[in-house]
Design a protein around this motif. Structure first.
Motif, short mmCIF file in Angstrom:
data_model
loop_
_atom_site.label_atom_id
_atom_site.label_comp_id
_atom_site.label_asym_id
_atom_site.label_seq_id
_atom_site.Cartn_x
_atom_site.Cartn_y
_atom_site.Cartn_z
N ASP A 1 0.85 -1.17 0.00
CA ASP A 1 0.00 0.00 0.00
C ASP A 1 0.89 1.23 0.00
O ASP A 1 2.07 1.15 0.33
CB ASP A 1 -0.90 -0.01 1.24
CG ASP A 1 -2.26 0.57 0.93
OD1 ASP A 1 -2.37 1.28 -0.08
OD2 ASP A 1 -3.19 0.30 1.69
N TYR B 1 0.39 6.73 3.93
CA TYR B 1 -0.53 7.87 3.87
C TYR B 1 0.18 9.17 3.53
O TYR B 1 -0.29 9.96 2.73
CB TYR B 1 -1.32 8.02 5.18
CG TYR B 1 -2.30 9.14 5.01
CD1 TYR B 1 -3.47 8.93 4.31
CD2 TYR B 1 -1.99 10.43 5.44
CE1 TYR B 1 -4.34 9.96 4.04
CE2 TYR B 1 -2.86 11.47 5.18
CZ TYR B 1 -4.03 11.23 4.49
OH TYR B 1 -4.88 12.26 4.21
N LYS C 1 0.63 9.63 -0.06
CA LYS C 1 -0.62 9.96 -0.77
C LYS C 1 -0.91 11.45 -0.65
O LYS C 1 -1.28 12.11 -1.63
CB LYS C 1 -1.80 9.19 -0.17
CG LYS C 1 -1.83 7.72 -0.52
CD LYS C 1 -3.14 7.11 -0.03
CE LYS C 1 -3.04 5.61 -0.01
NZ LYS C 1 -4.16 4.96 0.66
N LEU C 2 -0.74 11.96 0.57
CA LEU C 2 -1.03 13.39 0.78
C LEU C 2 -0.02 14.24 0.01
O LEU C 2 -0.38 15.25 -0.61
CB LEU C 2 -0.98 13.70 2.28
CG LEU C 2 -1.31 15.16 2.65
CD1 LEU C 2 -2.70 15.57 2.16
CD2 LEU C 2 -1.21 15.37 4.15
N ALA D 1 -1.07 14.38 -3.50
CA ALA D 1 -2.23 15.26 -3.70
C ALA D 1 -1.79 16.72 -3.69
O ALA D 1 -2.32 17.55 -4.45
CB ALA D 1 -3.28 15.00 -2.62
N ASN E 1 4.61 10.56 8.66
CA ASN E 1 3.58 11.54 9.01
C ASN E 1 4.14 12.71 9.80
O ASN E 1 3.87 13.87 9.50
CB ASN E 1 2.48 10.87 9.84
CG ASN E 1 1.48 10.15 8.96
OD1 ASN E 1 1.70 10.00 7.75
ND2 ASN E 1 0.38 9.71 9.54
N GLU E 2 4.95 12.38 10.82
CA GLU E 2 5.45 13.41 11.71
C GLU E 2 6.32 14.43 10.97
O GLU E 2 6.17 15.63 11.14
CB GLU E 2 6.28 12.74 12.80
CG GLU E 2 6.22 13.43 14.13
CD GLU E 2 6.75 12.50 15.22
OE1 GLU E 2 7.74 12.87 15.84
OE2 GLU E 2 6.18 11.40 15.38
N LEU F 1 6.28 14.99 7.78
CA LEU F 1 5.47 15.73 6.81
C LEU F 1 4.74 16.87 7.51
O LEU F 1 4.66 17.99 6.98
CB LEU F 1 4.46 14.78 6.12
CG LEU F 1 3.56 15.44 5.07
CD1 LEU F 1 4.36 16.08 3.95
CD2 LEU F 1 2.57 14.42 4.49
N PRO G 1 -2.87 -5.04 -1.59
CA PRO G 1 -3.39 -3.68 -1.65
C PRO G 1 -3.96 -3.28 -3.02
O PRO G 1 -5.02 -2.66 -3.09
CB PRO G 1 -2.19 -2.81 -1.30
CG PRO G 1 -1.35 -3.68 -0.43
CD PRO G 1 -1.51 -5.07 -1.00
N ARG H 1 -7.29 -5.02 -3.39
CA ARG H 1 -8.30 -4.37 -2.52
C ARG H 1 -8.84 -3.12 -3.18
O ARG H 1 -10.05 -2.89 -3.21
CB ARG H 1 -7.64 -3.95 -1.20
CG ARG H 1 -7.52 -5.03 -0.18
CD ARG H 1 -7.48 -4.48 1.23
NE ARG H 1 -6.52 -3.44 1.46
CZ ARG H 1 -5.30 -3.63 1.95
NH1 ARG H 1 -4.89 -4.84 2.24
NH2 ARG H 1 -4.49 -2.61 2.13
N LYS I 1 -7.23 7.25 7.94
CA LYS I 1 -5.88 7.81 7.97
C LYS I 1 -5.88 9.32 7.82
O LYS I 1 -5.09 10.01 8.44
CB LYS I 1 -5.02 7.15 6.89
CG LYS I 1 -4.80 5.66 7.14
CD LYS I 1 -3.43 5.23 6.70
CE LYS I 1 -3.14 3.78 7.10
NZ LYS I 1 -3.92 2.80 6.30
N MET J 1 -4.24 12.06 10.38
CA MET J 1 -3.29 13.07 9.94
C MET J 1 -3.80 14.46 10.32
O MET J 1 -3.04 15.30 10.78
CB MET J 1 -3.10 12.95 8.43
CG MET J 1 -2.05 13.85 7.87
SD MET J 1 -0.41 13.33 8.48
CE MET J 1 0.64 14.40 7.53
N GLN K 1 -3.05 15.28 13.84
CA GLN K 1 -1.65 15.66 14.04
C GLN K 1 -1.41 17.11 13.59
O GLN K 1 -0.69 17.85 14.23
CB GLN K 1 -0.71 14.73 13.26
CG GLN K 1 -0.46 13.40 13.95
CD GLN K 1 0.44 12.49 13.11
OE1 GLN K 1 -0.06 11.71 12.32
NE2 GLN K 1 1.74 12.60 13.27
N GLU L 1 -7.88 12.31 1.50
CA GLU L 1 -6.67 13.11 1.28
C GLU L 1 -6.93 14.27 0.32
O GLU L 1 -6.28 15.30 0.42
CB GLU L 1 -5.48 12.25 0.82
CG GLU L 1 -5.59 11.64 -0.54
CD GLU L 1 -5.80 10.13 -0.47
OE1 GLU L 1 -6.22 9.63 0.59
OE2 GLU L 1 -5.56 9.47 -1.50
N ALA M 1 -5.97 17.95 1.32
CA ALA M 1 -5.06 18.74 0.48
C ALA M 1 -5.72 20.07 0.11
O ALA M 1 -5.08 21.13 0.16
CB ALA M 1 -4.69 17.95 -0.78
#
Lengths: 278, 281
Positions: free
Chosen positions: A239, A242, A245-246, A249, A264-265, A267, B171, B174, B242, B246, B249, B264, B268
């Protein structure tokens, strides 16, 4: 440290198959390392695992495990050093109770009864399943079943555990449960872990990742190296993290982003820098 | 409705306790809750594989109670197509075409029409035409799963019920499968009920969410409503998608989002004005 597994120029072709399943695969695994093997379905991951414990015999090349070169003479000694946790928790039970099941492998190896009882108790305790010793395996949750399978393996005192997609049929709680147990055991027993996986969280805890593609090693790197492939990872059998992916985008919206993988952190920190310099 | 396992015996155990709710035509409803919360038990009531111990379940105009006779349930079972976990385990025919055609024939469709349906459904689930004459057991696990789903779709059900349809797939597999259901929902108005542990799928595809815990329906709402309360989810042992993780955070760092993003793309879009809108590029 030293290497506990050394694979050199390994080739394998299934009987009657037109194409090689593994082509010139070479790598070393250090004692105590956690190595993840990823790749899309049919890339050769499970074939590689089966070549490591002699379920399949290499066509050419050598496999050394725990100082022994794999051959007909050493295969049983090598299997005693390598335990495999398979994908489907329901296909690996033979005992009527959890304790019987853990004892099965030891009985097969002729371990004396006193020693066997001791090891079964100790193994169940290590995976947190002591309270279930007299239960029927069929009645357990998926995560509990995999913990029992792991107890059966560690009772045989292996040096290496191979996880062959062993968390892929579990719910998120079961997956955490199994990975948590493996992580603890790895440290306590100084095990080497090879995990064949499609799960990004499982790959992320590895020290290194081998990326297989059509039976060849495409790349060996740290999780950060491999995760930097971003949206290509889906094609490679994993996969997409995340954060990638962001990032993708945001790039599509015209934001300049670093090429290297950020978790993540990092980013969040990077985005905060952009915010602060607005 | 309520349902008790092995009612009237010393082994009686609660399955479902006093659940009331409506699933609307054309909706995409996700049922979430941790293992053992009653999700699969609810599903089995949607085509009367189980009948409520008390209360009623109404499917279309058919009312199912404890008293309902098993004899007249065939039309209902055609109306509600069930895709069970690891559905590929139910394949049995010699060829893919025959396996897919089995269901419709069972409901009175002629062999010729059923095979024509098989042809169409194979394309719909994204399998190449030449699998039709192959043995289902020569296919990969992911392909077998698609054949099983094609067999359910061939009965042209009004409601498609999916119990963790992507469990055990890689993945990419899926993602393809969830996209296929999304297309059926969007292009043909297929009503979908999805049981899942994947909160990202709930955020990405569902329009309604049922949350189950200990046999009770404890909350219903849109994904945005359900995922707007991370503390409540955590207390009920449920995770966040997810994007929502994010966003949390980012909020802790000082960013602002209104409403809280779920995908996302939404995240974004909302980030863009807060980081200089691409001016740095």
């Amino acid at each position: 440290m030293g290497n506990v597994i050394r694979v050199q120029h390994l080739n394998y072709t299934y009987p009657e198959a037109k194409h090689q399943a593994l082509t010139d695969v070479s790598f070393d695994v250090a004692k105590g390392e956690w190595l993840a093997i990823i790749g899309h379905n049919g890339s050769g991951k499970s074939t590689l695992a089966k070549n490591l414990n002699g379920l399949l015999a290499p066509e050419s090349g050598t496999v050394e495990v725990a100082g022994m070169t794999l051959s007909e003479e050493t295969v049983w000694d090598i299997r005693a050093k390598v335990g495999i946790v398979f994908q489907n928790p329901d296909n690996q039970f033979v005992g009527a109770t959890v304790a019987d099941d853990v004892a099965f492998g030891l009985e097969n190896r002729g371990v004396p009864r006193d020693e066997m009882v001791k090891r079964v108790d100790e193994s169940l305790e290590r995976v947190g399943m002591t309270a279930f010793a007299d239960r029927e395996p069929a009645r357990l949750s998926g995560g509990q079943k995999q913990r029992v399978a792991i107890a059966g393996i560690i009772a045989q005192r292996p040096e290496i555990i191979i996880l062959d997609e062993s968390t892929s049929m579990l719910d998120p709680a079961g997956r955490q449960e199994v990975l948590g147990v493996i992580r603890e055991l790895k440290d306590e027993l100084n095990l080497t872990v090879l995990s064949i996986t499609h799960d990004i969280d499982e790959a992320a805890v590895a020290h290194r990742i081998i990326l297989l593609n059509d039976g060849k090693i495409n790349e060996i790197g740290t999780p950060s190296d491999i995760f930097a492939h971003g949206t290509d990872l889906l094609r490679l059998g994993l996969d997409v993290p995340y954060s990638e992916k962001l990032k993708d985008a945001l790039i599509q919206r015209g934001v300049a982003m670093p090429k290297a993988y950020l978790d993540n952190e990092r980013l969040v920190d990077y985005l905060w820098t952009l915010h602060s310099t607005m | 409705m309520s349902f008790t396992y092995q009612a009237g015996t010393p082994f009686a155990g609660d399955g479902i306790k006093d659940v009331s709710g409506t699933i609307h035509d054309g909706s995409y409803t996700a049922i979430i809750g941790h293992t053992g919360s009653g999700k699969s038990t609810i599903l089995q009531h949607l085509n009367a594989l189980l009948k409520p111990t008390s209360g009623t379940v109404t499917i279309g105009d058919k009312v199912i109670t404890n008293e309902t006779n098993n004899k007249n349930l065939k039309p209902l079972r055609q109306k509600v197509g069930m895709v069970f976990q690891f559905a590929e385990n139910q394949l049995f025919e010699q060829t893919v075409a025959k396996d897919i055609a089995f269901g419709p024939q069972n409901f009175g469709v002629s062999e010729k029409d059923a095979l024509a349906l098989a042809d169409k459904m194979v394309a719909m689930v994204g399998l190449p035409h030449d699998v039709l004459e192959k043995s289902p057991f020569d296919l990969s696990g992911g392909q077998m799963r698609r054949v099983a789903i094609a067999g359910v779709l061939a009965m042209q059900p009004e409601v498609l019920v999916l119990d963790e349809p992507t469990a055990g797939l890689d993945p990419a597999g899926r993602h393809e499968m969830m996209t296929m259901f999304e297309r059926l929902h969007r292009e043909q108005g297929q009503t979908i009920v999805l049981v899942t542990h994947q909160m990202d799928d709930v955020a990405d595809y569902a329009d309604t969410v049922w949350v189950m815990a200990e046999g009770r329906l404890i909350k219903t709402g849109t994904p945005r409503e359900i995922f707007s309360d991370p503390a409540w989810l955590k207390a009920n042992q449920l995770g966040l998608p997810k994007t929502a993780q994010m966003a949390q955070q980012l909020i802790a760092k000082g960013f602002h989002f209104d409403p809280r993003p779920l995908t996302e793309t939404e995240l974004a879009d909302q980030l863009l004005p807060q980081i200089g809108g691409g001016q740095h590029g």
